[in-house]
Design an enzyme around this catalytic site. Structure first.
Site, PDB file in Angstrom:
ATOM      1  N   CYS A  35     105.773  89.398  63.981  1.00  0.00           N
ATOM      2  CA  CYS A  35     104.511  89.743  63.239  1.00  0.00           C
ATOM      3  C   CYS A  35     103.388  89.444  64.389  1.00  0.00           C
ATOM      4  CB  CYS A  35     104.473  88.799  62.239  1.00  0.00           C
ATOM      5  SG  CYS A  35     103.163  89.106  60.914  1.00  0.00           S
ATOM      6  N   ALA A  36     102.381  88.933  64.064  1.00  0.00           N
ATOM      7  CA  ALA A  36     101.050  88.968  64.979  1.00  0.00           C
ATOM      8  C   ALA A  36     101.566  87.763  66.083  1.00  0.00           C
ATOM      9  CB  ALA A  36     100.007  88.533  64.286  1.00  0.00           C
TER      10      ALA A  36
END
Lengths: 205, 205
Positions: B121-122
């Site tokens: 993800c981030a």
């Protein structure tokens, strides 16, 4: 805003708890997690009852989660009704939840009141212990033998039977959460929540 | 027994943290979760440093998780090397992890030492902030624009580039965890862990 009560006990499967609660929150459902002590834990706390500061739960694979409140505290709010009650699995956690008379009574009242009840994995044992009527249902295969005499046992990932939604294990927790959202908020909300979670594209897409 | 260090900060995506750690534990990987304070949290604790009793993390959708220890405590064990380091996402949590100089230094040393680093993800922002070399990588689409100049940006659910494994979001967290297990324990272990988790059967099966 729809509301959901998600139960948790020592030994609850942390993925089933977390995936369900987090996904419901993404749909705008107001979630409350409530700790249920096992029979041997009742009375162990210093205050003689499980207070809201004593709700640090050790889940099935060691992740430690602090619940928002206790089931006792929830039940003390007389007349409070949630749009859904969710029962996660995990062998030891589901054992505690299914044997709790408070949980059995709450789930029976929720079901009889025409409100949603979701159970996943070994959490489906709560259907039997709460004496929910015979109907289609699924669970983790490890507890099938406890359920297949009393229910129309299915092996689908998610089984919706009126207000009872059941599912199988951590691997089906996302579709389980989406079915709860579908029932409470509709299909459009499911699509809205699903997009940013970036599920793998089907192999044939 | 292989070992993994899973980092966590306030705002970490609780599904990405929980799915990865729980699934690795099921594979027999010894997991340690370590709290990383944000720049504004450093020094906020009463003891002047984040002690092991002060690691109650509030995740992105409100689930409260207590980490096993702090990154400071891990780094104090000089010479301790984990077989894998895992960086979960969640916008605020990934911001903290990617901006932490301690995390950057640890991840660079892990990578340069030929050991596994997983980012989802981030969390993939940590690759850039740790100055890992240009190579294939993926992330949540929301941070693609921060990464696609410096890396060969892919949109596959899981991208394995040597010792760097990257992935996209909660929806790809299971295949991300399985790829870490594949690299540390082999394909047989993936199958062994996958079975009891009861994933939905493919539509064409």
């Amino acid at each position: 805003m729809p509301t959901a009560l998600v139960l948790i006990a020592n030994g609850t499967e942390e993925m089933e708890f977390t995936i369900t609660l987090d996904t419901l929150v993404r749909a705008g459902i107001e979630c409350t997690s409530a700790f249920v002590p096992s029979a041997s834990e009742v009375g162990l706390s210093s205050s003689g009852g499980w207070g809201v500061n004593e709700v640090l739960v050790t889940c099935s694979r060691g992740i430690k989660i602090t619940a928002d409140t206790t089931l006792d505290a929830v039940l003390a709010q007389q007349g409070k009704v949630y749009d859904a009650i969710v029962i996660p699995g995990g062998a030891k956690g589901a054992d505690t939840l299914s044997q709790s008379e408070a949980v059995q009574k709450l789930v029976k009242a929720q079901y009889d009141g025409g409100k949603l009840v979701g159970m996943i994995c070994a959490g489906s044992l709560v259907a039997k212990m709460s004496k929910l009527p015979k109907q289609p249902l699924t669970s983790h295969p490890s507890v099938k033998s406890y359920l297949d005499q009393d229910y129309e046992y299915k092996e689908d990932s998610v089984v919706t039977s009126g207000k009872l939604i059941t599912s199988r294990g951590p691997g089906t927790a996302f579709p389980f959460a989406f079915e709860i959202i579908r029932q409470l908020c509709g299909e459009e909300k499911v699509k809205e929540v699903e997009g940013p979670m970036i599920f793998p594209k089907p192999a044939n897409a």
